[in-house]
Structure formats: C-alpha cells, structure tokens
Motif scaffolding. Structure first.
Motif: not given
Lengths: 634, 470
Positions: B156, B160, B226-228, B231-232, B285, B287, B291-292
C-alpha cells in the motif's frame, strides 16, 4: 611577564581522566559481580600521586624564576566571548597556588591510599573513587584557574563532589538530607559569589577578566564598590568554608565516609574560601573595612565552633566543629591582611586535621561504625598506632610547641594585635584554650580510662594501608610548622617571604612574646582541665543549663528551619493548592483542549485514500497558481 | 581531470553500488555480511567525499561537465550527510532484518543506488540532470519501501508513493519544459543570466514553469498541502528505510532546492511571500498531525513535516551569500543525527514484525533498558530543540537567521511551533520513564544497531559544540 609551563594542564587532567576511567569501569561492571573495591582504589590513586609529582616539578620550575616575577601560566583556549567579555580558559600558578596544589595533592594522595583500606568490600566503591578523583580535579581547577570564572568552575565542581560524597551511603535518608543541606546552603553562598563576580565585571572587567587584568585595575574601584564586591565574594566563602551564618551544613556533612570528611570537609575544599580571599588580596587591599568584617565573622565563628565542640559526643562532629573553629582563625588572618599567616594555617591545619579525621576513621572502623565517644574508652592498648598518631595530631591542634598548629595560630594572633584589634586577640586566645580542652577531652575519653565498648577484646589495629598514611601525616603535623619559623624563634619566615602576598613588616618582638606566653598558658590550662575531668576515668556527664544549650548547638538548626525552611515550604504548598489549579491551570488546559481538537480535525482529513491526497495536491496547485496570477497581474 | 576529481565521490559510490548488486546477484554472502559490507562501503565513500571536500580548491559553484553539475562546499557537506545516513541505515538494517521478514540481498544495492541519485541531485546544476537524479533516487527508494511484497502495508505504501511521486514528477517535467520554452535554457547559470537581464515576470510561461517545479520540490519535502503521502508511506516502509528516507532524501532534495533558489537573488525574492505562507501552514499543520498520532513512526513522519517547515524558514530568510547554506547544512546534519538515532534504536527495539511501535508499547522501557531509553530521550530532546543538543543549536541558528533577515513574525511562529512540538516528543519520554513495564523487551540479533545508536547519541552532543562560522 608570565612564564609558560606545560605541567599545569596534565596536573588537572590526570585526576579528571581517572574519574572518567573509573566511571566507565564502574558502569561497565555494575551489572555483573563488579570489580573489587581495592582495584578501583588502586586505579584511583594514580591520578593524585602523579599530580603530586607534577606539583613538585612545578615547585622546581617556579623557584627557578626571579623573585618578583614568579607566575607560571598555560593558556588553553578562548572559553567564550559575549559582547565585550572575552574569557580565556587558562591555568596559572604563583607561589600561593603552588603551595595549595602541593598540599592538596599530597594529602589527597595519602587519603586515596587510606581509602583503599577504608572502603574495602564496599560494593559501590567504584562510584566513591570516581567522585574522589573528580573532586581532586575540580579542586585543582579551583586553585590553578587563571581567572575568577575558571575558579568558579572548580568552585562548583568541588561543591558537586562534596554533595555526592556526603550522600554516598544513600540507603539512609538522613544522609541524603545532609547532602541536600550542604548543597542548598552552598547555593546561597554561591549566589553571593556570582553577584560579586558580576559586579566586579561590571566595574572593571571590560578589558579582561583574569587575575592579572583585575589586579592592575583594582585601584580604580571606589571604596564602596570594593567593600560591596569584597563582602559579596565573602558570602560565597562563608558557604564553602562554613562560617557564620552558613556553617550549619558542615557538621551534617560528616554523614559521608570518613576519608571524605578528612579530605574534603577538613583539609582541602573548606579552605577554598580562605584561598579565594587570599587570591583576591588585591581587591581586599582596597577595602580595609571588608577585611575587618571578615576577621570578626571569623573570630565569632571560631568561638562558636569551639563552644559547640566542647559538648559534642560524636567523634566526627567534635572534629567538624573544630574545623569550623580553625577556619575562623584562618579568616581572621586573611581578613586582617596577614595573608601568609592565614594560608600558613591552612597548610598546617590540612596535615593535623586530616590526621585526626583519618585516626577517627581508624577508630570507627575498628569499632564497627561506632561514633559515640562515650561508647569508647581505653583504646590506646588496642590501637597503639592510631593512638600515638592521633595524640600528635591533637597536640598540633591544641597548639603545643613545637608542633605545626602552635606556629601558625600564633602568627594570626600576633597579626590581630599588630593591626590593633585586641578584642579579636583576646577571643582568639580564649578559643585556643577551649581548643586544647575539647581536643584532649576527645583523646582522654576515647583512648584512656576503662573500656566501654562491648566488643573491646576483639578490637584490632587497622590495616597497614590505613596506618601508614597516618604516620606520614603525623610526621607532617610535627614538621609543617618549621617552614615559617618567626625570627623570635630563630627562623626567617621562609614561607611568608616565598609567598610574597603582603609587604613585609618588621617583627613585633614584644607582641610575639606576649602571644606565645598567653597561648601557652591557656593551652596548658585547657589540657589541665581536661586531664582533671577525664583521667583516670571519665564519667558520662549529664548536661544542664548552658552546657545543654551548647550541646544542642544553640538550636540554630531549628531556628533556621522555622525562619526559612518552613515559610518557604508553606509558600510552595499555598501555590500548589491555590495558584496552580485556580489561576495557572485553566488557560493551560484550554490551550491543550484547543490543540487536541485541531489535531482531531486534521487527522479526520488524513483519510488514507490516494485519490484524496491527489486532490489536496491539485487544490494546492490551484491556490499557488492563483497567488502567482495575483503577483503577475499586480 | 579536475572534473573527474570533483565527481570522485559519485563515481566511487556508483562503483560500490554495482559491486554490491553483483555480489547480491551471485548470493555470495549472507545477510549479516552484506550489511557489514554495505556499511563499510558507505564509510569508504564518506571518507572519499570528506577527502575531496577538504582537498579540492573549490571556487563557489565550480562548473563541471559543461555546467551540468556544480560542486560546492554545500553540495559536499550534503553528500557527507547522505553517505553517513546510508551507513547508519545499513547498520540498523542489519539488526532489523534479524527479527523481521522481507530481506532481499538487493536491498543493499538499492540503498547505494539511492545514494548515487542523491549525490547527483546535490550537484545538479541543470533541470534535466536534476530530474534524472531525482528519478534515480526515487526509483531506488520505491524499491526499498516495497521490497517486502508479502506485507500488505508495504504494498500500500509503495503504491501511494509511486502514484503521487509520478504525479509530482509530471509537474517537474512540465515545468522544465515551460522554463525552456520561456527562457531558452535549462541550466541554472543560464536561467540566472536571462533573469538578470529581463526579470521573471516578462515570461508568464517561465513563471508557470517555475511554479510547477516548485510544486514537485514541495511534494518531495512534504510541505503542506503536498504532505499527505508522507505519513502513510513512512509508516508502511521498513524502519531503517523510513530513517533513510526521512534523512537522506530530505537532505538531497533540500540541497537541490537551495541550489536552484539561491542561484540568483531574483528567483527567491519572487517566491518568498508564497513560501512564507506555505512555511507557516506546514509548521502548524505538521504539528497537529503529529499530535494526533499514537504510532511512533507516524508521529516521526509528521514531525518530519514540521522540520521541513523550519528549513523553509531558513530558505526564506536566506540571502545569496553562503551563510544561509551553512545554517541549512547544520540543521540537516543535526536533524539527520537525531532521526537516524531514533530509527536505529527502534530497529532494535521494535521486535519481530515491528510489533512494538505505538507509544503504549514503550511503557516502562527505562526500567528494562535504561541506556536505550536514555539514548532515545536524547534524540527526542534534540528533535524538540532542547539544549545542549545539536537540535537546539540548529534551531537557534535558524531562528537567529530569521530575526537578522527581518523575518520577526516567522521567527516567533517558529518558536511557538517548537513549543507545540515538545508535547508529542515528551509523550514518548513520559511513556518510557513514568509507567511500569508490561513487556519484557526481549531483543535478539547482533549489537550493531545499538552500537550505531550510541555513536549517534554522543554525536548529538558533540555536534552541538561545532562552531558555526558566519
């Protein structure tokens, strides 16, 4: 003109490297069975011994220089530069520093060797020896620093080691509390010291902040400024050297292992304050009142220490109060501008007080950690070497000629009389008598009379590794006084001339005779009273009235507790109960809530679908294009 | 000849990559030897790079190979960081593959090939070369992320990354074409010459082209919006690869971005305002995303977004002199030390199949492995910018640069962002120290990754003492 010397850096580095190696070894072996204590001890002894040899080399080097130009230095690197302030990290040695270094490394070496025996079998000995080496390195930095800030590094370093070693037996909470007390009380003094340095920098520090620069510019200080700086620095000294009103930590510091009490809390670290005043002699020469205040604080501390010392029952506490009292004498000396006399007493005191402490340690280990003198008695047959060496130390402390203490103490008292302070002289003589009394009270009760210890028959003399340092120190206590023999006794005050700290004045034959006679008399009276009371058999006394008050140390600790500690604790508790939850916490919690809500919102958008991510990018491209379009058009 | 000498590190690294590829093809060595071999080769390349850096008489922006490449002290330092990252990642992977599946011998060849692409990227002085370098690097990294095809998470992640990467690569090619169409040149020197004569806005085509190129860069450094992907993808990649991506890729891309933007003063001055807003949005953003998170890898990925924000501060406050490059280089190095350190520690501690990866999994670590916990704490404090670590000095220099460039608001926002970031870094420290252990934290495998971690922990302190001349 300064001369370069390459010996200074290795002298400082050796013990520090020892501390590092020991620390690593200790960490590496702590999980397994651990290295034997005496292996750590043997490694630890290398640093101080080599440093002592280097100190001898330094002595030779400095004697090779012409008489009025005896300064060796080694500049290392520019430590920091802030605005106009340029501070170099350098080392420097003049005769004063060389003398200090010589006895610090000499006594330090002996105590390291003694500790090999004393700490035998202790599971944490690795940490102990690492701290001890670190202490020695910090002390040498303190003494050899080329400027006040380098001195301050050492000043704080020895304070840290003192704290670590006082609370060394940290299984017992009381010892930890004693360490904390020492640290906190010293911080109060350090605040004064820092303020003094800051003021000094503000006044005359902008062209350089080394001793050499400061000495040159000291005459520019106004009298008021010189007085203020002098007193602020002295506040630092009252902390480190246990003077009124900050002396309270030193008796509690006896919770540490006995070699620590001997090295740090008697022979070396506590004399740092005296050394500091002598080092800043150029400053104190600008302000006579500051010196007089120091002398008065010193003599009152000497008196108080002697009074407390007469009524204690813990062998180490007696010696601790005696240390406080003797430090008072030293401050009388340096306060009244008799710097060489004060430093001379530092020098002799190091020998006999270290000797007495190590002797006490020998007694304590022989009796399996019994410290109460009323549980001892008759030990001279069982511990002959300890007895003889401690007797020599006691004679030196009491001021019996021709032992070390006699010469140095009398020189200070002569200075008091010569500078026109008869009351200080009188109090000094009185304290001398009290000193003789409490010293021989200790000797008589512990070594003479009938045994009171249940295991008396099993008591045996300590190991060789412990008794040989005792003998060497005893020899020092006998001989150390002769290096500064006054003219009246056929000497030439060699040490004073060599140190060259003050202008030499003609001898005061009459004053010296008077002082010698008076101090010999009170010494004899003191020992005499002790002899009548405690020989042949001493009976444990029950104190009433003033004596009881003195045994309880005038309740000064309790007074400080209710004056300072309890109000502070109360204020802290009030802040925790009222200010914290009702005033501070509300907004903080609100911010946290807002922040979390934002995070939840953002993670809701972070969906995990590639197509959504691509849409974000497209939106971003759109927004940026719009911004660029605005730029192009506008 | 001087050209070849300047390219020596690149040549050596490429040769090393080919050697490892051949060795892998014939299955000459086992896994552990391969890791050690690769680490050794990275170290060798590192020393070659260092020797080249100190021995060559650099003119700023010496042109090599007909202005296709430019070697400068800045590109040299970036190269050092990249090669060090490769070495420590290989070291960490040695321990990691001891208790994780998905090892293929070609893994190490890909690591070296990625480094080749990065080295080329740091030197690129022409748009087409830059694109080629970018693709060499990206292709190798795609493989590194997805080498373990059996795990769905990896597949996955690589899907991506590949799709969005291709998307952004398209922007780049399109942008390069527009720039060529508008200005008639693709070399940085040529662009700067044309811009000096006529100014950027005379050619809307070139303006649009630069925008598209910038978007590709913003994608690679994971600037909001353009960061999304980051994380994945970081979450899906094997731990040593995540560490490698977070440090080496970022260093290379930032180096290229700085080379492009700072070639000429006018290019930066055009984009400064736009970058300003992007930077602020990125900081905050990032940060909030961090945090989450409950997963350490995802938290670190999100915090990487924030660190890109800090680097953008440095770019925005840059002048054309070398000072801002020094600051950026220092920050990249300090960030790389801490990030590599923590991924190296996680490679050891995460256990079989990365079973320990959330904050709660590390409850009470300090009581079982006090040294590991202490080192992780050091790395986290450095990332948060607490003195006396390298991270603190790096942030200090960046904020100072912002203030001295007159970017007061940006500097203050950067400080606020630092304060916010402490929350999620300290969360892990709190979990390690203030809770009781539920896990036994049994560790298997050789002690190479822990040794690398220890070296990095010392370096975090040591590097903070490195005096940065302005």
């Amino acid at each position: 003109m300064m001369h370069h010397s390459a010996l200074l850096l290795p002298m400082v580095i050796l013990p520090l490297a020892g501390a590092f190696v020991l620390g690593v070894l200790r960490l590496a072996t702590v999980r397994e069975r651990g290295m034997a204590a005496h292996h750590f001890g043997i490694i630890a002894a290398f640093g101080p011994i080599l440093s002592f040899l280097l100190a001898l080399g330094l002595l030779v080097q400095i004697n090779g220089l012409p008489g009025h130009d005896r300064v060796l230095s080694q500049s290392l690197y520019q430590w920091f530069a802030v605005g106009e302030m340029r501070v170099n990290f350098g080392l420097m040695a003049d005769p004063l520093a060389v003398l200090m270094v010589l006895f610090v490394t000499f006594v330090g070496s002996l105590i390291h060797i003694y500790s090999i025996g004393y700490m035998k079998g202790d599971p944490n000995a690795g940490a102990f020896f690492a701290y001890l080496n670190l202490f020695l390195g910090a002390m040498l930095i303190l003494v050899l620093g080329s400027g006040p800030l380098v001195m301050f590094v050492g000043w704080e370093g020895v304070g840290l080691c003192s704290y670590l070693l006082i609370s060394y037996y940290n299984d017992d909470r009381a010892n930890v509390a004693a360490g904390n007390k020492a640290f906190i009380v010293n911080r109060i003094g350090d605040l004064g010291f820092i303020l003094g340095l800051a003021l000094l920098f503000w006044a005359i520090g902008d062209t350089g902040f080394d001793y050499a620069d400061l000495r040159e510019r000291a005459p520019e200080l106004t009298p008021l400024l010189a007085l203020t700086v002098g007193l602020l620095l002295f506040i630092g000294a009252t902390g480190k050297s246990a003077q009124l009103p900050l002396y309270v930590w030193l008796p509690d510091a006896m919770a540490g292992p006995t070699p620590v009490s001997a090295l740090i809390h008697a022979a070396t670290m506590v004399t740092a304050g005296v050394y500091m005043v002598a080092r800043f002699s150029f400053l104190y020469m600008q302000s006579v009142p500051a010196g007089v205040i120091i002398a008065w604080v010193g003599i009152l501390t000497a008196l108080l220490g002697a009074i407390f010392g007469m009524f204690q029952r813990d062998i180490k506490k007696i010696l601790a109060y005696s240390t406080i009292s003797q430090l008072g004498y030293m401050f009388v000396g340096v306060g009244l501008a008799a710097y060489s006399a004060g430093i001379f007493h530092v020098f002799t005191h190091a020998f006999f007080k270290a000797l007495l402490f190590l002797g006490a340690g020998s007694v304590i280990t022989a009796l399996h950690h019994q410290q109460d003198i009323w549980r001892m008695g008759g030990l001279k047959k069982r511990l002959p070497i300890t007895y003889v060496t401690m007797l020599i130390g006691a004679l030196a402390l009491a001021g019996v000629p021709p032992l070390a203490g006699f010469f140095s103490k009398d020189e200070i008292l002569v200075a008091a009389l010569a500078t026109g302070h008869p009351v200080i002289w009188l109090l000094g003589i009185l304290v001398a008598g009290m000193t003789a009394y409490y010293t021989f009270r200790l000797i008589f009760v512990v070594f003479h009379g009938t045994p009171r210890d249940a295991h008396y028959e099993e008591v045996t003399e300590s190991l060789r590794v412990m008794t040989i340092p005792l003998m060497i120190l005893a020899a020092g206590a006998v001989l150390a006084g002769f290096i500064n023999l006054p003219p009246i006794l056929g000497g030439h005050q060699l040490l004073s001339h060599w140190l060259g700290l003050e202008a030499h004045h003609s001898p005061h034959i009459k004053l010296e005779l008077l002082t010698i006679l008076a101090s010999l008399t009170v010494c004899a009276v003191g020992i005499g009273i002790a002899y009548r009371r405690f020989i042949p058999t001493a009976v444990e006394p029950v104190y009433h009235g003033f004596a009881r008050f003195a045994e309880a140390k005038f309740h000064v600790d309790e007074l400080y507790d209710s004056l300072f500690v309890q109000p502070l604790l109360g204020a802290g508790a009030a802040i925790r109960r009222v200010v914290e939850p009702r005033i501070v916490d509300g907004p903080v919690q609100a911010v946290v809530w807002l922040y979390r809500a934002g995070a939840d919102a953002v993670s809701a958008v972070q969906s995990g679908y590639v197509r959504v991510y691509a849409i974000y990018m497209v939106v971003g491209v759109g927004l940026l294009s719009f911004a660029v379009y605005r730029l192009l058009v506008g | 000849m001087a050209d070849l000498l300047a390219l020596l590190p690149l040549i050596v690294t490429t040769a090393a990559a080919i050697v490892v590829m051949l060795v892998a093809g014939f299955s000459l060595f086992g896994r552990e030897v391969m890791a050690l071999l690769t680490t050794g080769l990275f170290m060798f390349c590192f020393f070659v790079q260092a020797a080249t850096l100190v021995s060559m008489p650099f003119f700023p922006y010496q042109q090599t190979f007909g202005s296709m490449l430019a070697v400068s002290p800045f590109s040299g330092v970036a190269g050092l960081i990249i090669l060090a990252c490769g070495g420590f990642s290989a070291l960490a992977s040695q321990t990691y593959f001891g208790h994780n599946k998905g090892y293929v011998p070609e893994f190490y060849a890909m690591l070296l090939f990625a480094a080749c692409g990065m080295l080329l990227l740091t030197m690129a002085a022409e748009l087409i070369t830059l694109f080629i370098a970018l693709e060499i690097m990206s292709l190798a990294v795609y493989v590194l992320v997805g080498a373990d095809r059996e795990r769905l998470l990896r597949a996955e992640a690589v899907l991506k990354y590949l799709m969005l990467g291709a998307f952004s690569g398209g922007f780049f090619v399109m942008g390069a074409m527009f720039v060529y169409g508008g200005l008639g040149t693709t070399s940085f020197a040529g662009i700067s010459r044309v811009l000096a004569e006529s100014g950027l806005f005379t050619s809307p085509l070139a303006t649009a082209g630069f925008l598209l190129i910038l978007i590709c860069f913003l994608f690679k450094i994971a600037a909001v919006p353009f960061h999304a992907w980051v994380v994945d993808v970081y979450d899906g990649a094997p731990l040593p690869v995540t560490g490698f991506m977070a440090t080496a890729v970022k260093t290379a891309v930032f180096c290229a971005l700085v080379n492009l933007l700072l070639t000429d003063g006018s290019l930066l001055s055009v984009w400064r305002d736009i970058l300003w807003y992007l930077c602020v949005v990125t900081l905050f953003t990032g940060n909030l995303i961090a945090l989450g998170q409950t997963n350490i890898k995802r938290m670190l990925a999100a915090s990487g977004i924030v660190h890109s924000g800090y680097l953008l501060i440095a770019i925005i406050s840059a002048d054309v002199t070398g000072a801002s490059r020094t600051v950026i280089g220092f920050y990249l190095a300090a960030y790389a030390l801490a990030t590599l350190g923590i991924f190296s520690a996680l490679s050891t501690l995460s256990g079989n199949d990365e079973k320990r990866i959330s904050f709660a999994d590390f409850n009470g670590l300090a009581k079982v492995h006090p040294y590991s916990a202490a080192m992780i704490t050091v790395f986290l404090l450095s990332m948060a910018g607490i003195p006396p670590t390298a991270g603190f000095m790096a942030k200090f220099y960046i904020i100072t640069a912002a203030f001295s460039a007159g970017q007061l608001v940006l500097g203050v926002l950067g400080l606020i962002s630092t304060i916010l970031s402490i929350y999620y870094y300290v969360r892990l420290i709190a979990a390690m120290y203030f809770t009781t252990p539920e896990d036994d934290f049994a560790i298997t495998g050789l002690a190479l990754a822990p040794a690398g971690t220890a070296v990095l922990a010392v370096a975090v302190f040591g590097f903070s003492l490195y005096p940065l001349g302005w």
